[in-house]
Write an enzyme that holds these catalytic residues in place. Structure first.
Site, PDB file in Angstrom:
ATOM      1  N   ASP A 200       0.831  -1.201   0.000  1.00 58.61           N
ATOM      2  CA  ASP A 200       0.000   0.000   0.000  1.00 58.61           C
ATOM      3  C   ASP A 200       0.872   1.258   0.000  1.00 58.61           C
ATOM      4  O   ASP A 200       0.599   2.229  -0.710  1.00 58.61           O
ATOM      5  CB  ASP A 200      -0.899  -0.033   1.250  1.00 58.61           C
ATOM      6  CG  ASP A 200      -2.072   0.933   1.179  1.00 58.61           C
ATOM      7  OD1 ASP A 200      -2.490   1.292   0.048  1.00 58.61           O
ATOM      8  OD2 ASP A 200      -2.587   1.306   2.251  1.00 58.61           O
ATOM      9  N   HIS A 283      -4.354   2.558  -7.161  1.00 56.98           N
ATOM     10  CA  HIS A 283      -5.538   2.335  -6.322  1.00 56.98           C
ATOM     11  C   HIS A 283      -6.802   2.162  -7.164  1.00 56.98           C
ATOM     12  O   HIS A 283      -7.717   1.451  -6.748  1.00 56.98           O
ATOM     13  CB  HIS A 283      -5.699   3.451  -5.281  1.00 56.98           C
ATOM     14  CG  HIS A 283      -4.979   3.156  -4.000  1.00 56.98           C
ATOM     15  ND1 HIS A 283      -3.620   3.286  -3.882  1.00 56.98           N
ATOM     16  CD2 HIS A 283      -5.417   2.691  -2.797  1.00 56.98           C
ATOM     17  CE1 HIS A 283      -3.253   2.927  -2.653  1.00 56.98           C
ATOM     18  NE2 HIS A 283      -4.337   2.559  -1.975  1.00 56.98           N
ATOM     19  N   HIS A 286      -6.693  -1.354  -8.061  1.00 55.78           N
ATOM     20  CA  HIS A 286      -7.109  -2.097  -6.850  1.00 55.78           C
ATOM     21  C   HIS A 286      -8.641  -2.134  -6.765  1.00 55.78           C
ATOM     22  O   HIS A 286      -9.245  -3.185  -6.561  1.00 55.78           O
ATOM     23  CB  HIS A 286      -6.559  -1.432  -5.581  1.00 55.78           C
ATOM     24  CG  HIS A 286      -7.324  -1.805  -4.346  1.00 55.78           C
ATOM     25  ND1 HIS A 286      -8.491  -1.156  -3.971  1.00 55.78           N
ATOM     26  CD2 HIS A 286      -7.129  -2.788  -3.436  1.00 55.78           C
ATOM     27  CE1 HIS A 286      -8.979  -1.735  -2.883  1.00 55.78           C
ATOM     28  NE2 HIS A 286      -8.165  -2.720  -2.531  1.00 55.78           N
ATOM     29  N   HIS A 300      -5.865  -5.552   0.976  1.00 56.39           N
ATOM     30  CA  HIS A 300      -5.816  -4.295   0.222  1.00 56.39           C
ATOM     31  C   HIS A 300      -4.438  -4.061  -0.421  1.00 56.39           C
ATOM     32  O   HIS A 300      -4.326  -3.872  -1.623  1.00 56.39           O
ATOM     33  CB  HIS A 300      -6.179  -3.145   1.179  1.00 56.39           C
ATOM     34  CG  HIS A 300      -6.019  -1.778   0.612  1.00 56.39           C
ATOM     35  ND1 HIS A 300      -6.966  -1.203  -0.213  1.00 56.39           N
ATOM     36  CD2 HIS A 300      -5.020  -0.859   0.729  1.00 56.39           C
ATOM     37  CE1 HIS A 300      -6.553   0.007  -0.563  1.00 56.39           C
ATOM     38  NE2 HIS A 300      -5.385   0.236  -0.002  1.00 56.39           N
TER      39      HIS A 300
HETATM   40 ZN   LIG Z   1      -4.404   2.108   0.045  1.00 52.12          ZN
END
Ligand SMILES: [Zn+2]
Length: 407
Positions: A200, A283, A286, A300
């Site tokens: 992340d 992201h 993601h 995540h």
């Molecule tokens: Zn994140």
């Protein structure tokens, strides 16, 4: 809208200043802003100070945690709350950070007359506590027990459907009042949490750099300050230096300076860096990956790492940079191929579903300084599989096969 739909815009042609790999546009005089939590506290045994911090913001706190986290933290929390003259009241987190769950927690806050909410655990209970706290307008305090995401510091929650797919970002007008991160908990937690946090946090610079190259905006909606962009870069530098030794240390439940550095990079620097530096494709991809059930077992930060590699491909980054990034993140223990994300034999239709969600008009992928189509994303995902396998072969790492499952 985060990035706005700029699919009709011409490619950005801003001139760049190259400075040690950093790239900043020189010309914008638009509004810039930065947001941050009121206070950030990190270190071994930080949890024993929690009562003091909570007492500054309220007298009737409600703690939100799942049963496992409660078992792990209740004793030090009870001791510190009693010392601060605070009642100890836990509400069990239901597991999915959905709208329904945050409304349920908000109702519990109301029932108890709570005047401050404390989210304890990973990103999901913390995001839910932030949402419930915002509903009631009470202060929010984040107590991450793992360094797996940057959710504890930000003024937004990621809202998921009951089935676990990305639904939306929910924005607040202020960040948590306090973040308390006890690195002893980080060191004792299973290592995959720290590894996901590294995924992340590495994306933070890849995305903030893309935003600073174009006319993209931060999560606050303004241009990035130099501070926001620099914090994203600092997170990146710390991780390249310390992620591998920190992972080794946490495998043995040790708190070392490398663990402290990576915990700060994953939680504080990545949080400030993404919120005030801006998100881009990593992201958004993601979010796209959450639209298909194949990837739901992944954390995540694991899905974000696939997004980071795909963004580097979309940007046409030098192959040496892409290969180095894949090799490094594979060594850290992050997935670097579609195979590990459960998409090894995904049909083009499945990848198209991911790409359509990733390029939705409200998505941050439109912060890239060039237009991106659904087909561009499908092909970038295909390239992730090829490059990921190739980089592993060349580095003598085992070929990626089974999905890594650490939901
Ligand atoms: Zn994140």
């Amino acid at each position: 809208m985060l990035g706005g739909d700029r699919s009709d815009s011409p490619p950005n042609t801003a001139k760049y200043t190259e400075l040690e790999g950093e790239t900043m546009t020189q010309h914008s005089t638009g509004l810039r802003s930065l947001m941050s939590p009121g206070r950030y506290v990190q270190g071994r045994g930080a949890l024993t100070e929690l009562g003091t911090h909570v007492a500054r913001h309220g007298e009737r706190p409600l703690l939100v945690a799942d049963n496992q986290v409660r078992e792990l933290t209740e004793e030090p929390i009870r001791t510190s709350f009693e010392a601060a003259g605070l009642p100890v009241l836990f509400e069990t987190f239901g597991g999915v950070p959905s709208r329904v769950e945050s409304e349920r927690i908000a109702a519990r806050l109301r029932d108890h007359g709570a005047d401050v909410v404390v989210g304890v655990g990973g990103g999901a209970p913390i995001d839910t506590a932030k949402a419930a706290g915002d509903d009631l307008g009470v202060p929010r305090i984040s107590v991450p027990t793992v360094a797996s995401t940057d959710a504890p510091t930000s003024a937004l929650s990621v809202v998921y459907t009951e089935a676990g797919a990305f639904e939306s970002y929910r924005f607040y007008d202020r960040n948590p009042d306090v973040v308390v991160l006890d690195t002893e908990l980080v060191a004792k937690a299973p290592t995959h949490f720290l590894i996901a946090g590294v995924g992340d946090a590495l994306a933070t610079w890849i995305e903030a750099r893309a935003v600073s190259r174009g006319d993209g905006t931060t999560m606050i909606g303004d241009r990035a300050t130099r501070a926001g962009t620099a914090l994203a870069k600092l997170s990146w530098d710390i991780l390249w230096e310390s992620a591998l030794p920190a992972v080794r240390a946490v495998e043995h439940n040790l708190v070392t300076p490398a663990v402290e550095a990576v915990a700060e990079a994953n939680t504080l620097l990545s949080g400030l860096g993404f919120e005030s530096g801006g998100l881009a494709a990593a992201h958004a991809i993601h979010d796209g990956l959450t639209a298909v059930p194949h990837t739901h077992a992944l954390a995540h930060g694991q899905k974000v790492n696939i997004g980071s590699i795909a963004q580097l491909v979309l940007e046409g980054a030098p192959s040496s940079e892409i290969e180095e990034f894949i090799r490094f993140t594979a060594r850290v223990g992050l997935p670097t191929t579609l195979t590990e994300a459960g998409l090894g034999d995904a049909t083009e239709d499945v990848l198209r579903t991911v790409a359509e969600a990733a390029t939705a008009p409200s998505e941050t992928i439109h912060n890239l300084p060039f237009a991106v189509t659904v087909t561009d994303v499908v092909d970038a995902l295909g390239a992730v599989e090829v490059l990921g396998q190739q980089a592993r072969d060349e580095a003598g790492l085992p070929r990626a096969q089974a999905p890594i499952s650490h939901g």
